[in-house]
Design a protein around this motif. Structure first.
Motif, short mmCIF file in Angstrom:
data_model
loop_
_atom_site.label_atom_id
_atom_site.label_comp_id
_atom_site.label_asym_id
_atom_site.label_seq_id
_atom_site.Cartn_x
_atom_site.Cartn_y
_atom_site.Cartn_z
N UNK A 123 0.86 -1.18 0.00
CA UNK A 123 0.00 0.00 0.00
C UNK A 123 0.90 1.23 0.00
N UNK A 124 0.37 2.33 -0.48
CA UNK A 124 1.12 3.60 -0.49
C UNK A 124 0.74 4.43 0.75
N UNK A 125 1.75 5.15 1.29
CA UNK A 125 1.54 6.03 2.44
C UNK A 125 2.14 7.40 2.14
N UNK A 126 2.20 8.24 3.16
CA UNK A 126 2.85 9.54 3.04
C UNK A 126 4.01 9.61 4.02
N UNK A 127 4.86 10.61 3.84
CA UNK A 127 6.00 10.78 4.75
C UNK A 127 5.53 11.03 6.18
N UNK A 128 4.34 11.63 6.33
CA UNK A 128 3.85 11.94 7.66
C UNK A 128 3.24 10.75 8.39
N UNK A 129 2.76 9.74 7.66
CA UNK A 129 2.10 8.62 8.35
C UNK A 129 2.74 7.27 8.04
N UNK A 130 3.92 7.26 7.45
CA UNK A 130 4.52 6.01 7.03
C UNK A 130 4.74 5.04 8.19
N UNK B 48 6.42 -4.03 6.98
CA UNK B 48 7.64 -3.30 6.59
C UNK B 48 7.24 -1.88 6.17
N UNK B 49 8.03 -0.90 6.63
CA UNK B 49 7.81 0.50 6.25
C UNK B 49 9.06 1.05 5.58
N UNK B 50 8.90 1.62 4.40
CA UNK B 50 9.99 2.26 3.68
C UNK B 50 9.69 3.76 3.56
N UNK B 51 10.61 4.60 4.13
CA UNK B 51 10.37 6.05 4.11
C UNK B 51 10.96 6.71 2.86
N UNK B 52 12.28 6.62 2.71
CA UNK B 52 12.89 7.22 1.52
C UNK B 52 14.21 6.55 1.25
N UNK B 53 14.84 6.92 0.17
CA UNK B 53 16.15 6.38 -0.24
C UNK B 53 16.03 4.88 -0.48
N UNK B 54 16.93 4.11 0.17
CA UNK B 54 16.99 2.67 -0.09
C UNK B 54 15.74 1.95 0.42
#
Length: 1000
Positions: free
Chosen positions: A679-686, A814-820
């Motif tokens: 699923x897709x999230x946002x930087x604020x709720x990841x 699993x949560x991926x925020x940014x970069x790798x």
């Protein structure tokens, strides 16, 4: 448990009477009938003389009290037909006719009492007692008429008895002394008068068995609200009446207790089968012993053989004597006057079963009276296994007319009682409400048969046959009942006129043309079909009769049905689910069971149509109902459920387990692969995991199977890319839920080593119970690495256990925020490891895992006996026991990472048992300075003596943050000591600081 036995002691308060006998030999006797059984323990005479008699007149008179000169009994009422011993207890070897003189002091004293305990020892109480007044015949100042009419205004007796038979019966069941133990020594006892009111003049029973009825069932509750049938659980009856004596009130009372006693669970009535032997005896001559509420107990000898005196057709048998005078073959039990005696007969076998029944109720007080019968029948064993009359009936039970279901096995019965499933409600199947006419002549050396069809299919417990037969002597007759299965039971057999040659010829006949027989030899059989009764006349003595009519009542249970999901996990990948419907009782005929289906899955759309009924085939006790999922290639709202509920039917009862559920997984990927949803999230709720919803994922993926060398795990690296760009999954700020299926073993310690980028959260769900192992594998963040992090960061090690062995769905969020974007972890059994340590100069430290789900700190004695071996992680060398400042001790600060930076060790939820060696002197004062995050304990143990000096309270954690805690201690003996420093770490930073030195 409370058991009823024959009364060991009774006292009669008898009213004054005026029955007078005048003798011609200058004596007058006043008679008083006493109806007590048992041996006299004390007698008190209460005497009221008329006024006007001077003392000198009384001195010329002689007064004597005589015990009965003959027993109050009818020989044919009381003697065994086998001529072996009295059937009723208490009427033993009679020692009557004793007398004791008394001397009144004069009428001026009014009423006088005379205690004569010693004068009547050893006699039995029942019969007519006499008070004799005599005078010299030459004394013309007296005459018998004056004495008879004017001397005594009133007299009465208080007679105390101890019943030797009742005392012996009681001891077998429940003796609790130091020298002798009954079967159930902790039982409580109650004693009721049963047959003590037989009229000594007419030898008559209470009307229609009223005295016996009052003892067996208290029809009216006492004013204080106590009903003894709710207080007394078990009624032991080691006695029996004359053949075919009718007791309608007593029979009704036993039925009421069986159905209503013990607050509706039913009283347990144990009866001795009788001592008339198999040749002439049968429990069916006694309408109490053959009641469906009674458990008739026969006797076997020490070697398990039939005791020759034991009456035929008992329910079960128990050990007793072998009808010899050898006391070594008797049953040792209690006797009056606090002695021990040997005992025997079926009177001794019955209380053995009463005691076993008490033990059964002790482990399961909710057993019904019928449950107790079922357990005894099910757990009895084949004593005398080579006896030719053993056979297997249509219900699969071993039965024998001499032994019933066999010998009672106390251990097996009590073990079965512990987790016994109650039998279904008792029902009756009958051939009609009225007796069926036969109207056939019963001729010499011939037999007559008649058949009654039964349309209902129940599992039989007791068969009841009511016959209407006009015959002058029923000793001519044999009755045989045949079930549809073909199993035969003899309800009564013909009896020779004088079978033992004891010179007695008698007639056996009920008080009317009607008698009720029962049989337990059809226990477990199906009632459905034709039942046949044969009536044989086998004497050839020209005595004939008529069979007018009969009725058949079969008591038992309808089948009880239950359902269990025996394969609760199904999948659209071809894994079918399964329900199993079971039934109790007879399996002779097929049984159709109805059910309803419900759940989130749709019948006929998500799985193949279920019809709403299933047939358990003849000969089978269960049927399987398959749930065949239909593949739809859709990703919907998680798992679906199929719920099957059994519904009412005319031919069975519903059990306790009426509903169960099969889970249908809608995954289109193999369960052993890593199945992922995105699923897709946002930087604020990841990282707000509680708000994730994977019911409508953006994409799904099969991440494959990854397992080797006893490990399984997941290693995928998407770099800066999306895992599924073509399906719209973002390269950053996306979440994934993935799962696979693995088996875990309870008691084993497992570990997860993770170095993912970014956060991972681990959870387990048992596929059989459908229960989650908490919110995560441990507790909260201890079961996760849920934070923004890089692959280059130190790995995290998480330990866990499962509560029960089985297959689990292993979930990873699993949560991926940014970069790798990378997931990298392994799961394996934690193998214990050990490093070399020199404890004289180094710290020998063993790490233990502890389960935070059980508390915020480990048990204070976590290390007892070396600790739980399955929780031990490894033994390491924590370095020198001399600190950098030169003091003895240790300083550690691991921050929030793994201990020693070693991925084999955890960073949270661990306890350490550390020790080093130090020479200490007796009498010197030592001082320790310590602080620890989170808790610590200290002690010193002398290596030579193993004597322990607790420096902090034993098994109590101390906590010190910031400031040091200063502790002084001394030892009483010089020597080398192991200095133990126990610590634990809950979460956060792990650090501790210890030093010690001699200060005096």
């Amino acid at each position: 448990m409370v058991m009823l036995t024959r009364s060991p002691n009774l006292t009669a308060h008898l009213p004054p009477v005026s029955r007078i006998i005048v003798y011609p030999d200058s004596k007058v006797r006043f008679n008083l009938p006493v109806t007590l059984t048992g041996q006299v323990t004390d007698v008190t005479l209460n005497l009221q003389l008329a006024s006007g008699w001077a003392k000198n007149q009384l001195e010329d008179l002689s007064f004597k009290l005589y015990s009965p000169s003959d027993q109050a009994k009818d020989p044919l009422d009381w003697v065994s037909y086998a001529g072996l011993w009295w059937r009723y207890p208490g009427w033993h070897d009679f020692a009557g006719g004793k007398s004791t003189p008394i001397q009144p002091k004069g009428s001026t004293r009014g009423s006088e009492s005379f205690s004569m305990e010693d004068g009547f020892d050893g006699i039995y109480a029942g019969g007519t007692w006499q008070l004799e007044v005599g005078f010299a015949p030459y004394n013309t100042s007296y005459n018998t008429g004056d004495i008879a009419n004017n001397l005594i205004e009133s007299w009465s007796l208080e007679v105390g008895t101890a019943n030797p038979h009742g005392t012996a019966v009681t001891g077998v069941a429940a003796a609790g002394g130091n020298l002798l133990s009954g079967v159930a020594p902790e039982s409580q006892l109650a004693a009721l008068r049963l047959i003590g009111t037989v009229d000594p003049a007419t030898y008559a029973y209470g009307a229609q068995g009223s005295t016996i009825a009052d003892a067996l069932f208290q029809a009216k509750t006492a004013p204080e609200g106590v009903n003894r049938n709710n207080e007394i659980d078990i009624f032991n009856n080691s006695w029996g009446p004359e053949y075919m004596r009718e007791f309608p009130l007593a029979i009704a009372a036993l039925k009421s207790g069986f159905e209503k006693g013990r607050n509706g669970l039913g009283n347990i009535y144990i009866f001795s089968s009788g001592n008339d032997g198999a040749e002439i005896g049968h429990i069916n001559y006694n309408n109490l012993t053959n009641s469906r509420g009674a458990i008739a107990v026969g006797a076997i000898t020490r070697d398990g053989k039939f005791a020759r005196y034991s009456t035929q057709a008992p329910f079960v048998v128990a050990y007793s004597d072998n009808a010899t005078s050898d006391p070594d073959y008797g049953i040792f039990t209690t006797a009056i006057n606090q002695r021990i005696t040997d005992f025997g007969g079926t009177s001794a076998a019955a209380p053995f079963v009463a005691g076993v029944s008490a033990l059964m109720l002790d482990v399961n007080p909710n057993l019904t009276a019928r449950d107790v019968q079922h357990i005894l029948a099910k757990t009895a064993y084949k004593n005398d296994p080579t006896h030719p009359d053993w056979h297997i009936n249509g219900g699969g039970y071993h039965v024998n007319p001499q032994y019933g279901f066999g010998a009672v096995d106390p251990v097996a019965a009590v073990n079965a009682a512990m987790n016994w499933t109650p039998v279904g409600e008792e029902v009756m199947a009958t051939g009609g409400k009225q007796l069926k006419n036969v109207l056939s002549n019963i001729k010499d050396n011939q037999f007559v048969t008649d058949t009654i069809p039964i349309a209902e299919d129940i599992t039989v417990e007791r068969a009841e046959v009511i016959v209407d037969i006009n015959h002058p002597d029923w000793k001519d007759l044999t009755f045989i009942l045949k079930s549809p299965y073909g199993n035969e039971s003899t309800l009564m057999h013909s009896i020779p006129n004088d079978p033992y040659g004891i010179g007695k010829t008698y007639t056996v006949n009920p008080g009317s043309n009607s008698w009720t027989f029962t049989s337990t030899e059809h226990w477990g059989e199906s009632s459905l079909g034709a039942w046949t009764l044969e009536v044989h006349d086998e004497k050839g003595n020209q005595v004939e009769g008529d069979w007018n009519a009969w009725r058949l009542n079969l008591y038992g249970t309808e089948p009880t049905v239950n359902v269990t999901a025996t394969q609760p996990d199904a999948s659209e990948n071809g894994i079918q689910g399964e329900f199993t419907i079971t039934r109790t009782g007879s399996t002779k005929n097929p049984l159709t069971v109805s059910y309803a289906v419900d759940g989130t899955a749709t019948n006929g759309a998500d799985y193949e149509q279920l019809t709403g009924s299933a047939v358990i085939p003849a000969g089978q006790s269960s049927v399987k109902v398959a749930v065949m999922p239909i593949f739809d290639n859709l990703i919907d709202n998680g798992d679906e459920t199929v719920e099957l509920t059994l519904t009412d039917g005319n031919d069975y009862n519903l059990g306790r387990h009426l509903t169960d559920t099969v889970i249908v997984a809608n995954s289109t990927m193999p369960s052993e692969n890593w199945n992922a949803k995105f699923i897709n999230r946002t930087a604020g709720d990841i990282f707000e995991r509680s708000t994730y919803d994977f019911s409508e994922p953006v994409a799904t993926r099969d991440l494959g199977y990854q397992s080797s060398n006893g490990k399984f795990g997941l290693k995928v690296d998407w770099g800066s890319n999306s895992p599924a760009p073509e399906l719209g999954v973002q390269a950053d700020n996306f979440a994934m839920q993935t799962w696979t299926r693995r088996e875990f073993e309870a008691g084993k310690l497992y570990k997860i080593v993770t170095k993912s980028d970014d956060g991972v959260w681990f959870g387990l769900r048992n596929i059989q119970t459908r229960e989650w192992v908490g919110d995560s594998v441990v507790v909260g963040e201890d079961g996760a690495d849920w934070k923004e992090r890089n692959m280059a960061d130190a790995p995290r090690t998480i330990f866990f256990k499962v509560p029960i062995t089985g297959k689990y769905d292993f979930y990873v969020d699993y949560a991926e925020k940014d970069a790798q974007a990378a997931v990298d972890f392994t799961v394996e059994e934690a193998g214990y490891f050990a490093q070399d340590v020199d404890p004289f100069s180094q710290w020998h430290s063993t790490f233990y895992w502890w389960d935070r789900k059980r508390g915020s700190q480990p048990a204070g004695d976590f290390f007892a006996n070396g600790g739980d071996p399955s929780n031990a992680i490894g033994t390491v060398n924590l370095g020198s026991d001399t600190r950098s400042d030169g003091k003895k001790g240790i300083v550690v600060d691991w921050g929030d990472g793994a201990a020693l930076g070693d991925v084999r060790l955890p960073d949270n939820n661990f306890a350490i048992r550390s020790f080093t060696e130090e020479n200490l002197e007796a009498g010197r004062q030592y001082q320790m300075r310590v602080r620890a995050d989170d808790g610590f304990q200290l002690m010193a143990k002398n290596k030579a003596t193993n004597a322990v000096r607790y420096i902090t309270p034993q098994n109590q954690w101390q906590r010190t943050f910031g400031e040091y805690q200063v502790i002084d201690f001394t030892v009483t003996t010089d020597g080398t000591y192991e200095i133990y420093f126990d610590t634990y770490e809950e979460r956060g930073d792990a650090s501790f600081d210890l030093s010690w030195e001699a200060v005096s």
